[in-house]
Write a protein that holds these residues in place. Sequence first.
Motif, PDB file in Angstrom:
ATOM      1  N   SER A 200      32.898  46.012  42.082  1.00 47.02           N
ATOM      2  CA  SER A 200      33.866  46.670  42.707  1.00 47.02           C
ATOM      3  C   SER A 200      35.223  46.548  41.837  1.00 47.02           C
ATOM      4  O   SER A 200      35.365  45.627  41.145  1.00 47.02           O
ATOM      5  CB  SER A 200      34.291  46.073  44.142  1.00 47.02           C
ATOM      6  OG  SER A 200      35.255  44.895  43.967  1.00 47.02           O
ATOM      7  N   ALA A 201      35.756  47.582  42.097  1.00 50.11           N
ATOM      8  CA  ALA A 201      37.267  47.713  41.284  1.00 50.11           C
ATOM      9  C   ALA A 201      38.454  48.498  41.955  1.00 50.11           C
ATOM     10  O   ALA A 201      38.213  49.027  43.053  1.00 50.11           O
ATOM     11  CB  ALA A 201      36.884  48.741  40.040  1.00 50.11           C
ATOM     12  N   ASN A 202      39.569  48.122  41.325  1.00 50.62           N
ATOM     13  CA  ASN A 202      40.516  48.899  41.904  1.00 50.62           C
ATOM     14  C   ASN A 202      41.586  49.262  40.728  1.00 50.62           C
ATOM     15  O   ASN A 202      41.027  49.343  39.614  1.00 50.62           O
ATOM     16  CB  ASN A 202      41.406  48.183  43.170  1.00 50.62           C
ATOM     17  CG  ASN A 202      41.891  46.672  42.558  1.00 50.62           C
ATOM     18  OD1 ASN A 202      42.028  46.488  41.403  1.00 50.62           O
ATOM     19  ND2 ASN A 202      41.837  45.391  43.503  1.00 50.62           N
ATOM     20  N   LYS A 203      42.859  49.582  40.958  1.00 50.68           N
ATOM     21  CA  LYS A 203      43.587  50.115  39.905  1.00 50.68           C
ATOM     22  C   LYS A 203      43.869  49.053  38.793  1.00 50.68           C
ATOM     23  O   LYS A 203      43.771  49.619  37.392  1.00 50.68           O
ATOM     24  CB  LYS A 203      45.013  50.258  40.720  1.00 50.68           C
ATOM     25  CG  LYS A 203      45.951  51.425  39.942  1.00 50.68           C
ATOM     26  CD  LYS A 203      47.177  51.547  40.879  1.00 50.68           C
ATOM     27  CE  LYS A 203      47.827  52.871  40.394  1.00 50.68           C
ATOM     28  NZ  LYS A 203      49.258  53.009  41.118  1.00 50.68           N
ATOM     29  N   TYR A 204      43.865  47.732  38.916  1.00 51.27           N
ATOM     30  CA  TYR A 204      44.261  46.994  37.848  1.00 51.27           C
ATOM     31  C   TYR A 204      42.876  46.062  37.421  1.00 51.27           C
ATOM     32  O   TYR A 204      43.164  45.646  36.409  1.00 51.27           O
ATOM     33  CB  TYR A 204      45.218  46.278  38.214  1.00 51.27           C
ATOM     34  CG  TYR A 204      46.544  46.813  38.702  1.00 51.27           C
ATOM     35  CD1 TYR A 204      47.320  47.664  37.745  1.00 51.27           C
ATOM     36  CD2 TYR A 204      47.068  46.646  39.857  1.00 51.27           C
ATOM     37  CE1 TYR A 204      48.217  48.562  37.970  1.00 51.27           C
ATOM     38  CE2 TYR A 204      48.193  47.484  40.358  1.00 51.27           C
ATOM     39  CZ  TYR A 204      48.880  48.355  39.489  1.00 51.27           C
ATOM     40  OH  TYR A 204      49.708  49.151  39.854  1.00 51.27           O
ATOM     41  N   LEU A 205      41.973  45.621  38.485  1.00 51.00           N
ATOM     42  CA  LEU A 205      40.961  44.964  37.967  1.00 51.00           C
ATOM     43  C   LEU A 205      39.568  45.330  38.449  1.00 51.00           C
ATOM     44  O   LEU A 205      39.490  46.266  39.378  1.00 51.00           O
ATOM     45  CB  LEU A 205      41.360  43.432  38.575  1.00 51.00           C
ATOM     46  CG  LEU A 205      42.525  42.806  38.542  1.00 51.00           C
ATOM     47  CD1 LEU A 205      42.742  41.645  39.430  1.00 51.00           C
ATOM     48  CD2 LEU A 205      42.547  42.346  37.004  1.00 51.00           C
ATOM     49  N   VAL A 206      38.549  44.720  37.707  1.00 54.81           N
ATOM     50  CA  VAL A 206      37.143  45.122  38.180  1.00 54.81           C
ATOM     51  C   VAL A 206      36.548  43.647  38.314  1.00 54.81           C
ATOM     52  O   VAL A 206      36.771  42.724  37.797  1.00 54.81           O
ATOM     53  CB  VAL A 206      36.479  45.915  37.080  1.00 54.81           C
ATOM     54  CG1 VAL A 206      34.681  45.937  37.403  1.00 54.81           C
ATOM     55  CG2 VAL A 206      36.945  46.920  36.650  1.00 54.81           C
ATOM     56  N   MET A 207      35.791  43.577  39.475  1.00 53.52           N
ATOM     57  CA  MET A 207      35.292  42.159  39.894  1.00 53.52           C
ATOM     58  C   MET A 207      33.782  42.189  40.000  1.00 53.52           C
ATOM     59  O   MET A 207      33.209  43.105  40.796  1.00 53.52           O
ATOM     60  CB  MET A 207      35.994  41.683  41.058  1.00 53.52           C
ATOM     61  CG  MET A 207      35.326  40.294  41.485  1.00 53.52           C
ATOM     62  SD  MET A 207      35.955  39.803  43.129  1.00 53.52           S
ATOM     63  CE  MET A 207      37.595  39.213  42.681  1.00 53.52           C
ATOM     64  N   TYR A 208      32.884  41.369  39.171  1.00 55.59           N
ATOM     65  CA  TYR A 208      31.533  41.173  39.405  1.00 55.59           C
ATOM     66  C   TYR A 208      31.374  40.038  40.186  1.00 55.59           C
ATOM     67  O   TYR A 208      31.985  38.929  39.514  1.00 55.59           O
ATOM     68  CB  TYR A 208      31.086  41.282  38.104  1.00 55.59           C
ATOM     69  CG  TYR A 208      30.737  42.599  37.490  1.00 55.59           C
ATOM     70  CD1 TYR A 208      29.501  43.457  37.316  1.00 55.59           C
ATOM     71  CD2 TYR A 208      31.874  43.290  36.779  1.00 55.59           C
ATOM     72  CE1 TYR A 208      29.583  44.719  36.859  1.00 55.59           C
ATOM     73  CE2 TYR A 208      31.687  44.196  36.194  1.00 55.59           C
ATOM     74  CZ  TYR A 208      30.693  44.936  36.113  1.00 55.59           C
ATOM     75  OH  TYR A 208      30.370  46.182  35.466  1.00 55.59           O
ATOM     76  N   VAL A 209      30.443  39.862  40.882  1.00 53.07           N
ATOM     77  CA  VAL A 209      30.335  38.622  41.870  1.00 53.07           C
ATOM     78  C   VAL A 209      28.794  38.407  41.946  1.00 53.07           C
ATOM     79  O   VAL A 209      27.800  39.585  42.115  1.00 53.07           O
ATOM     80  CB  VAL A 209      31.037  38.693  43.188  1.00 53.07           C
ATOM     81  CG1 VAL A 209      30.468  37.594  44.040  1.00 53.07           C
ATOM     82  CG2 VAL A 209      32.375  38.983  43.057  1.00 53.07           C
ATOM     83  N   LYS A 210      28.366  37.271  41.846  1.00 56.69           N
ATOM     84  CA  LYS A 210      26.992  36.937  41.701  1.00 56.69           C
ATOM     85  C   LYS A 210      26.657  35.413  42.218  1.00 56.69           C
ATOM     86  O   LYS A 210      27.399  34.829  41.954  1.00 56.69           O
ATOM     87  CB  LYS A 210      26.192  37.106  40.469  1.00 56.69           C
ATOM     88  CG  LYS A 210      24.778  36.557  40.311  1.00 56.69           C
ATOM     89  CD  LYS A 210      24.186  36.705  38.880  1.00 56.69           C
ATOM     90  CE  LYS A 210      22.777  36.223  38.754  1.00 56.69           C
ATOM     91  NZ  LYS A 210      22.802  34.731  39.173  1.00 56.69           N
ATOM     92  N   LYS A 211      25.801  35.491  43.223  1.00 53.84           N
ATOM     93  CA  LYS A 211      25.572  33.866  43.724  1.00 53.84           C
ATOM     94  C   LYS A 211      24.892  33.057  42.503  1.00 53.84           C
ATOM     95  O   LYS A 211      24.142  33.558  41.537  1.00 53.84           O
ATOM     96  CB  LYS A 211      24.481  33.863  44.904  1.00 53.84           C
ATOM     97  CG  LYS A 211      24.979  34.070  46.195  1.00 53.84           C
ATOM     98  CD  LYS A 211      23.966  33.545  47.177  1.00 53.84           C
ATOM     99  CE  LYS A 211      24.806  33.723  48.428  1.00 53.84           C
ATOM    100  NZ  LYS A 211      25.415  32.678  48.947  1.00 53.84           N
TER     101      LYS A 211
END
Length: 113
Positions: free
Chosen positions: A23-34
């Motif tokens: 997911s992303a917003n204006k300043y960051l993108v985040m990837y998440v995995k167990k």
Amino acid sequence: MKFSESLKRNSDFKEVYSYGKSSANKYLVMYVKKNNLCKNRLGITVSKKVGNSPIRHRVTRLIRESYRLNEKDIKMGYDIVIIARVKSSEVSYNEISSSFINLLEYHHLLNHS
């Protein structure tokens, strides 16, 4: 970082990019995995497009500090990769931190949400 360590190997980053949810917003993108461990692993990526070395290191420190201060509220057992967007070089710690928390909430990684 009390309950976590850093993602360092390129293969670990690639695995999170390939199989993680993003997911992303204006300043960051985040990837998440167990990761099936009892700790989180954090990876931070700041490309040269963001700025020169001091600027990139500042953005990295801001992201790491946001993680550190919220670590007690973050669920354990995940690989988290944060990618800084170009606009992140122009903003304060508070904006980076709120952006980071917003992404954690989106991924349901906060214990109190």
